[in-house]
Design an enzyme around this catalytic site. Structure first.
Site, PDB file in Angstrom:
ATOM      1  N   ASP A 174      33.134  43.778  42.442  1.00 26.97           N
ATOM      2  CA  ASP A 174      34.269  43.065  41.846  1.00 26.97           C
ATOM      3  C   ASP A 174      34.759  43.752  40.566  1.00 26.97           C
ATOM      4  O   ASP A 174      34.177  44.752  40.127  1.00 26.97           O
ATOM      5  CB  ASP A 174      33.816  41.615  41.585  1.00 26.97           C
ATOM      6  CG  ASP A 174      34.939  40.612  41.748  1.00 26.97           C
ATOM      7  OD1 ASP A 174      36.116  41.012  41.751  1.00 26.97           O
ATOM      8  OD2 ASP A 174      34.625  39.410  41.849  1.00 26.97           O
ATOM      9  N   ASP A 229      42.966  36.527  44.887  1.00 22.01           N
ATOM     10  CA  ASP A 229      42.126  35.724  45.791  1.00 22.01           C
ATOM     11  C   ASP A 229      42.961  34.829  46.708  1.00 22.01           C
ATOM     12  O   ASP A 229      43.949  34.235  46.290  1.00 22.01           O
ATOM     13  CB  ASP A 229      41.194  34.822  44.975  1.00 22.01           C
ATOM     14  CG  ASP A 229      40.103  35.613  44.289  1.00 22.01           C
ATOM     15  OD1 ASP A 229      40.164  36.862  44.306  1.00 22.01           O
ATOM     16  OD2 ASP A 229      39.195  34.980  43.731  1.00 22.01           O
TER      17      ASP A 229
HETATM   18  C1  GLA Z   1      36.690  37.244  42.252  1.00 21.23           C
HETATM   19  C2  GLA Z   1      36.790  37.774  43.678  1.00 21.23           C
HETATM   20  C3  GLA Z   1      36.388  36.674  44.644  1.00 21.23           C
HETATM   21  C4  GLA Z   1      34.978  36.205  44.348  1.00 21.23           C
HETATM   22  C5  GLA Z   1      34.870  35.762  42.898  1.00 21.23           C
HETATM   23  C6  GLA Z   1      33.443  35.494  42.491  1.00 21.23           C
HETATM   24  O1  GLA Z   1      37.623  36.245  42.010  1.00 21.23           O
HETATM   25  O2  GLA Z   1      38.081  38.223  43.960  1.00 21.23           O
HETATM   26  O3  GLA Z   1      36.480  37.119  45.981  1.00 21.23           O
HETATM   27  O4  GLA Z   1      34.082  37.261  44.601  1.00 21.23           O
HETATM   28  O5  GLA Z   1      35.375  36.742  42.007  1.00 21.23           O
HETATM   29  O6  GLA Z   1      33.334  35.090  41.156  1.00 21.23           O
END
Ligand code: GLA
Length: 413
Positions: A174, A229
């Site tokens: 990430d 997301d």
């Molecule tokens: C980010 C990523 C998500 C998830 C969260 C976890 O937002 O894009 O897919 O992994 O972190 O905290």
């Protein structure tokens, strides 16, 4: 001074000659005759890890469980992946997303949270592997993960080594708390660390598309997130989160960058999480399939209703996603809310979506020339959701499509 130097130079010169000779002579001795000589091999691309030749399929904890992960849950999901038939349908990776972490030990090695994972990650990996499944973990290129757990910045090689010891097969990496880091540099460093670990590990870049990973990700990892997301809605935006269609419209245009071993990742599936209708989930799954997106379920696969199972386990739709040609399908025609999408298949056929975004049922016609075929061809048609062969058609196919629905076909001349 002068005298000393004049004695030193010949000595250094002789030493250099000797070194060069020692290097050259053995190579000369085994050199093949000139007419057998092979052209010099180019360096293989740095991530040629041979993995993810078709889009990865699996399950990830984040969309449904967020930070509420522990070893009981992960075991239950591994059991369910087998008992639900998902494993037989091609799903492999059980990926624990954020919040599995404990502290680093005295030597700097990351540990699992001892309360949530009392048996440790090695034991959990063994459990997953014993079922014929693969084990995935999450980390972050910053000092902390998005959930505030220890990130990998400054510990890349140690973390990769620890993952390899635990039997990790997939790393989602990430981008929270990375400050001014350069994404390509940061992801390349972790790619090098994974390679140095000696284990085959699929590398999933999760940088949300900020620094255009589709332009450089192919030589660094196996898949890269193309957007913020996903959230469990047909359409819309909430801060950094996007509804399903908003994601589709970004990811669609990136089709030229996808191929075997390197995929655009429009984020994980929401099928079965409750925020969309059955029709919309079928559309969501069909779009992910035709876009050659990773199929990473994000629901509670141990408690699936029949509708959810029928969607996630439709093998004909999965076959489109997993087709060996590895081309990302794209929109080939748009008329207001009516769209035609096509994906060339390895056998010369086409997967086709007739997609109605609108609120009214609409007739949609696809002409063979829109699929790159001559009009005069007669083609066989298969409806992948009805799981029925349709009568062969010459030139075009026309059908009604319900609101927010797709008709998904395979067309074979
Ligand atoms: C980010 C990523 C998500 C998830 C969260 C976890 O937002 O894009 O897919 O992994 O972190 O905290």
């Amino acid at each position: 001074m002068q005298g000393k130097r004049s004695k030193l130079i010949p000595a250094a010169f002789v030493l250099m000659l000797l070194t060069v000779a020692l290097e050259i002579l053995p190579a000369m001795a085994v050199e093949a005759p000139a007419d057998d000589a092979q052209p010099a091999q180019a360096e293989p691309p740095r991530t040629m890890n041979g993995l993810a030749l078709t889009p990865p399929m699996g399950w990830n904890s984040w969309n449904k469980f967020a930070c509420n992960v522990d070893e009981k849950l992960i075991r239950r999901m591994a059991d369910a992946m087998v008992s639900s038939g998902m494993q037989d349908a091609g799903y492999r990776y059980i990926v624990i997303d954020d919040c599995w972490h404990g502290e680093r030990d005295r030597d700097g090695f990351i540990q699992a949270d001892p309360k949530r994972f009392p048996s440790g990650m090695k034991a959990l990996g063994d459990y997953i592997h014993a079922k014929g499944l693969k084990f995935g973990l999450y980390s972050d290129a910053g000092r902390k993960t998005c959930g505030g757990r220890p990130g990998s910045q400054g510990y890349e090689f140690q973390d990769a080594l620890q993952y390899a010891r635990w039997g990790v097969d997939y790393l989602k990496y990430d981008w929270c708390n990375t400050g001014t880091r350069n994404a390509q540099e940061a992801y390349t460093l972790m790619a090098d660390a994974l390679r140095a670990s000696g284990r085959d590990i699929v590398f999933s870049l999760c940088e949300w598309g900020n620094q255009k990973p589709w332009l450089w990700g192919k030589t660094v990892g196996n898949l890269w997130r193309s957007t913020g997301d996903i959230y469990d809605k047909w359409q819309g935006r909430q801060k950094y989160m996007l509804g399903m269609l908003d994601i589709v419209d970004i990811n669609e245009s990136l089709w030229p960058y996808a191929g075997p071993g390197h995929w655009n990742d429009p984020d994980m599936l929401e099928v079965g999480n409750g925020g969309m209708t059955e029709t919309e989930y079928r559309t969501h799954f069909s779009l992910w399939a035709i876009m050659a997106a990773p199929l990473i379920a994000g629901n509670d696969i141990s408690r699936m209703d029949e509708t959810t199972k029928r969607i996630l386990l439709n093998r004909e739709v999965i076959a489109v996603n997993q087709d060996a040609l590895g081309t990302q399908g794209r929109r080939v025609a748009k008329n207001g809310d009516q769209e035609i999408w096509a994906k060339p298949l390895a056998d010369g056929g086409r997967a086709v979506l007739l997609f109605n975004r609108g609120e009214q049922a609409a007739e949609i016609a696809v002409g063979w020339e829109q699929l790159g075929y001559p009009r005069h061809l007669s083609a066989r048609l298969r409806d992948l959701w009805k799981q029925q062969d349709l009568a062969p058609q010459v030139g075009r196919y026309t059908t009604m499509v319900e609101p927010h629905a797709v008709v998904m076909l395979v067309v074979q001349p």
